[in-house]
Design a protein around this motif. Sequence first.
Motif, mmCIF file in Angstrom:
data_model
loop_
_atom_site.group_PDB
_atom_site.id
_atom_site.type_symbol
_atom_site.label_atom_id
_atom_site.label_comp_id
_atom_site.label_asym_id
_atom_site.label_seq_id
_atom_site.Cartn_x
_atom_site.Cartn_y
_atom_site.Cartn_z
ATOM 1 N N GLU A 270 0.817 -1.237 -0.065
ATOM 2 C CA GLU A 270 0.014 0.009 0.034
ATOM 3 C C GLU A 270 0.826 1.349 0.032
ATOM 4 O O GLU A 270 0.630 2.190 -0.689
ATOM 5 C CB GLU A 270 -0.760 0.067 1.085
ATOM 6 N N LEU A 271 2.041 1.199 0.704
ATOM 7 C CA LEU A 271 2.897 2.471 0.824
ATOM 8 C C LEU A 271 3.512 2.643 -0.549
ATOM 9 O O LEU A 271 3.538 3.987 -0.765
ATOM 10 C CB LEU A 271 4.011 2.069 1.992
ATOM 11 N N MET A 272 3.954 1.516 -1.348
ATOM 12 C CA MET A 272 4.596 1.737 -2.399
ATOM 13 C C MET A 272 3.751 2.353 -3.522
ATOM 14 O O MET A 272 4.061 3.039 -4.533
ATOM 15 C CB MET A 272 5.538 0.551 -2.868
ATOM 16 N N THR B 116 35.930 -2.293 -7.867
ATOM 17 C CA THR B 116 35.883 -0.952 -8.356
ATOM 18 C C THR B 116 34.486 -0.905 -8.504
ATOM 19 O O THR B 116 33.978 0.475 -8.860
ATOM 20 C CB THR B 116 36.470 -0.688 -9.725
ATOM 21 N N SER B 117 33.639 -1.864 -8.424
ATOM 22 C CA SER B 117 32.179 -1.398 -8.860
ATOM 23 C C SER B 117 31.162 -2.662 -8.282
ATOM 24 O O SER B 117 31.829 -4.052 -8.042
ATOM 25 C CB SER B 117 31.731 -1.558 -10.228
ATOM 26 N N ILE B 118 29.913 -2.314 -7.851
ATOM 27 C CA ILE B 118 29.202 -3.228 -7.395
ATOM 28 C C ILE B 118 27.783 -3.037 -7.979
ATOM 29 O O ILE B 118 27.335 -1.781 -7.900
ATOM 30 C CB ILE B 118 29.098 -3.312 -5.719
ATOM 31 N N SER B 119 26.909 -4.080 -8.209
ATOM 32 C CA SER B 119 25.493 -3.994 -8.943
ATOM 33 C C SER B 119 24.488 -4.643 -7.514
ATOM 34 O O SER B 119 24.874 -5.535 -7.237
ATOM 35 C CB SER B 119 25.430 -4.553 -10.048
ATOM 36 N N ALA B 120 23.566 -4.239 -7.246
ATOM 37 C CA ALA B 120 22.799 -4.612 -6.291
ATOM 38 C C ALA B 120 21.253 -4.228 -6.302
ATOM 39 O O ALA B 120 21.042 -3.105 -6.883
ATOM 40 C CB ALA B 120 22.970 -4.176 -4.679
ATOM 41 N N ASP B 121 20.430 -5.171 -6.519
ATOM 42 C CA ASP B 121 19.310 -4.966 -6.854
ATOM 43 C C ASP B 121 18.200 -4.720 -5.627
ATOM 44 O O ASP B 121 18.092 -5.347 -4.723
ATOM 45 C CB ASP B 121 18.424 -6.298 -7.583
ATOM 46 N N THR B 122 17.673 -3.492 -5.974
ATOM 47 C CA THR B 122 16.606 -2.910 -4.712
ATOM 48 C C THR B 122 15.205 -3.554 -4.926
ATOM 49 O O THR B 122 14.716 -3.772 -3.791
ATOM 50 C CB THR B 122 16.711 -1.449 -4.926
ATOM 51 N N HIS B 123 14.931 -4.181 -6.167
ATOM 52 C CA HIS B 123 13.635 -4.866 -6.122
ATOM 53 C C HIS B 123 13.617 -6.231 -5.837
ATOM 54 O O HIS B 123 12.625 -6.939 -6.162
ATOM 55 C CB HIS B 123 13.345 -4.733 -7.717
ATOM 56 N N LYS B 124 14.646 -6.727 -5.350
ATOM 57 C CA LYS B 124 14.921 -8.485 -4.700
ATOM 58 C C LYS B 124 14.701 -8.103 -3.210
ATOM 59 O O LYS B 124 13.411 -7.873 -2.782
ATOM 60 C CB LYS B 124 15.882 -8.917 -5.256
ATOM 61 N N TYR B 125 15.860 -8.186 -2.546
ATOM 62 C CA TYR B 125 15.764 -8.121 -1.219
ATOM 63 C C TYR B 125 15.770 -6.940 -0.679
ATOM 64 O O TYR B 125 15.746 -6.543 0.802
ATOM 65 C CB TYR B 125 16.808 -9.203 -0.404
ATOM 66 N N GLY B 126 15.686 -5.597 -1.448
ATOM 67 C CA GLY B 126 15.274 -4.461 -0.999
ATOM 68 C C GLY B 126 14.060 -4.172 -0.662
ATOM 69 O O GLY B 126 13.636 -3.088 -0.440
ATOM 70 N N TYR B 127 13.148 -5.139 -1.472
ATOM 71 C CA TYR B 127 11.596 -5.034 -1.453
ATOM 72 C C TYR B 127 11.222 -3.748 -1.868
ATOM 73 O O TYR B 127 9.933 -3.436 -1.636
ATOM 74 C CB TYR B 127 11.113 -5.224 0.116
ATOM 75 N N ALA B 128 11.822 -3.335 -3.109
ATOM 76 C CA ALA B 128 11.301 -2.132 -3.820
ATOM 77 C C ALA B 128 10.474 -2.634 -4.947
ATOM 78 O O ALA B 128 10.590 -3.916 -5.278
ATOM 79 C CB ALA B 128 12.521 -1.274 -4.160
ATOM 80 N N ALA C 192 10.979 5.017 -1.082
ATOM 81 C CA ALA C 192 9.861 4.947 0.114
ATOM 82 C C ALA C 192 10.410 3.502 0.883
ATOM 83 O O ALA C 192 10.185 3.378 2.079
ATOM 84 C CB ALA C 192 8.726 4.783 -0.269
ATOM 85 N N ALA C 193 10.634 2.429 0.101
ATOM 86 C CA ALA C 193 10.932 1.275 0.528
ATOM 87 C C ALA C 193 12.080 1.120 1.368
ATOM 88 O O ALA C 193 12.204 0.534 2.646
ATOM 89 C CB ALA C 193 11.007 0.165 -0.626
ATOM 90 N N LEU C 194 13.057 1.686 1.083
ATOM 91 C CA LEU C 194 14.455 1.911 1.905
ATOM 92 C C LEU C 194 14.300 2.737 3.159
ATOM 93 O O LEU C 194 14.542 2.044 4.135
ATOM 94 C CB LEU C 194 15.535 2.303 0.854
ATOM 95 N N VAL C 195 13.559 3.825 2.970
ATOM 96 C CA VAL C 195 13.325 4.379 4.456
ATOM 97 C C VAL C 195 12.251 3.795 5.243
ATOM 98 O O VAL C 195 12.549 3.827 6.370
ATOM 99 C CB VAL C 195 12.862 6.006 3.853
ATOM 100 N N TYR C 196 11.287 3.240 4.498
ATOM 101 C CA TYR C 196 10.395 2.559 5.474
ATOM 102 C C TYR C 196 11.241 1.349 6.383
ATOM 103 O O TYR C 196 10.832 1.200 7.431
ATOM 104 C CB TYR C 196 9.289 1.681 4.604
ATOM 105 N N HIS C 197 11.801 0.567 5.487
ATOM 106 C CA HIS C 197 12.612 -0.642 6.575
ATOM 107 C C HIS C 197 13.620 -0.107 7.319
ATOM 108 O O HIS C 197 13.823 -0.537 8.406
ATOM 109 C CB HIS C 197 13.165 -1.427 5.588
ATOM 110 N N GLY C 198 14.525 0.819 6.938
ATOM 111 C CA GLY C 198 15.659 1.242 7.702
ATOM 112 C C GLY C 198 16.704 0.142 7.865
ATOM 113 O O GLY C 198 16.592 -1.009 7.421
ATOM 114 N N LYS C 199 17.909 0.459 8.538
ATOM 115 C CA LYS C 199 18.813 -0.761 8.834
ATOM 116 C C LYS C 199 18.315 -1.768 9.423
ATOM 117 O O LYS C 199 18.409 -2.805 9.262
ATOM 118 C CB LYS C 199 20.101 -0.139 9.286
#
Length: 556
Positions: A152-154, A340-352, A401-408
Amino acid sequence: MGKYKKLSSSYFKFVNPLIIAMVGAAMYLMVMAWLDPKGVSPVFFGRVAEFISWVGTENNDLMKQLTLSTVAIHAFESILALYYCQKLKLDSDYLNKACEGKPAWEIILKTAGTTVLLVWAKDFIFQDESTFSWEAGFASGTVYNGNKTLTELMTKVYGMSAWSNPLHPDVFPGVRKMEAEVVRMCCTMFHGDASSCGVMTTGGTESIIMACKAYRDYAINVKGIKKPEMLVPVSAHAAFDKGAQLLGMRIRHVPLDSETMKVDIAAMRKMINRNTCMLAGSAPQFPHGVMDPIIEIGGLGLQYDIPVHVDACLGGFLIPFMDDAGFPLAPFDFRVQGVTSISADTHKYGYAPKGSSVIMYNEPKWRHHQFFVTPDWPGGIYATPTIGGSRSGGIVSACWAALVYHGKQGYVDYTRSIIQTTRKIEEGCRNIKGVFVYGKPEVSVVALGSNDYNIYQLSDRMGKRGWNLNALQYPASIHIAVTVLHTHPGVAERFIKDINELSAELLANPPKDSGGSAALYGMAQSIPDRSLVGEMAWCYLDAVYSTKISKKPTIE
């Protein structure tokens, strides 16, 4: 985070009842005209009454039946529309703004059209065609959270920025700020210093391709390499192959250690030559969930002055929190010299929402070679950070919003539950006769193989029990990617129980003939001409875009 506001009371007091009343009146007139065609006076109802009278005459039975059926259907839709309007929590602000200053007839049309459209869309989007219940945790990966409040938030945040476009930061400064903050949060997660940087992309594939482009262009423009090539593990994501094809690069695959399933560092060292423009490792890799030795790969990068990319698209929002969750890992990020570089998906375990990922660099010089700039276009100076020009500001906002909602702490808690569940599944499967676990899963994936029967037969039978697992090849295996949904009570136990029972069945009564994916993957791996397998995949993709109604085969 509060729930959506329900529709204003005036809507339910006046608008929807008016719609239903109009339909009811029409049905009443139809019945009256049917019983007594002359009883409905044209003086009051003009041509409408004439039409109804005409329909109601005894010489128009077919038209009469069709019209009555249509009216009945629309009356039923109106009642359903009212129900789903409440159930889907349609925002009252939307309807109020849409109807503001409009005449009564247009308000009726808008609200009626909106509610009926919602009923249709709901039925169209959520067609009950799948045999797998991802909500109950029966799918490997696929949906990584599914939390109702988060959804609902997203959805709310996306709706607030649905028309925004990061291509125009002067028009949408808020979206620009949110993207910059997402990148900074991710760089901090991976221990980047103040000079670390990055951009958001539409997914892990684009993030990987962007890294390939950056290192290709750096090799050509700075180091003078005419034919850049990359070295990646055999287990690296196919996005590297896609990037090599799109960018005209040569890709060379480094073999794995057959026991650990990690990339063979000695083999990688031997394959380095003067054209090598990048090295890659996975944290973890998709097939078996194993972490490649990033420290050793970083050491090769330092020794030979070659940039190193870490693909953390799958586990990028698990591995940074595993230390705090009680499951420490060897360094894998910007703490490792040479990375020198890293790729990370926010739409997997970032729950975005799907369609969001991040590519990060340890310093801006690499990102500069990722950018595309053409200064001489008649339409103006054109500069974009990624492959796309226009991008969805709604996705950026919802990701933020998903990142801020969960926080560390939110991510630490989810990580702890997921890793505990993964270890439970791994331990349970290691005790099952007939199957074995590949390597040592360190994050969220458990891959299974068998020396006693065709492992794809196990996958097919699990499918009949409602499970949707990933089928892998070279070597033949299947895996489950554990998500939040698998941490719910009873899901892991059900998985272990089903694997145990089905493995026992296959050991006791091995099937003579293979069918389903067992036959498909068995055949695909045995075909020496891989182009034929590619053509089979083309047929599958063609079928995905087909709008034809499929018919089940029949035996006559």
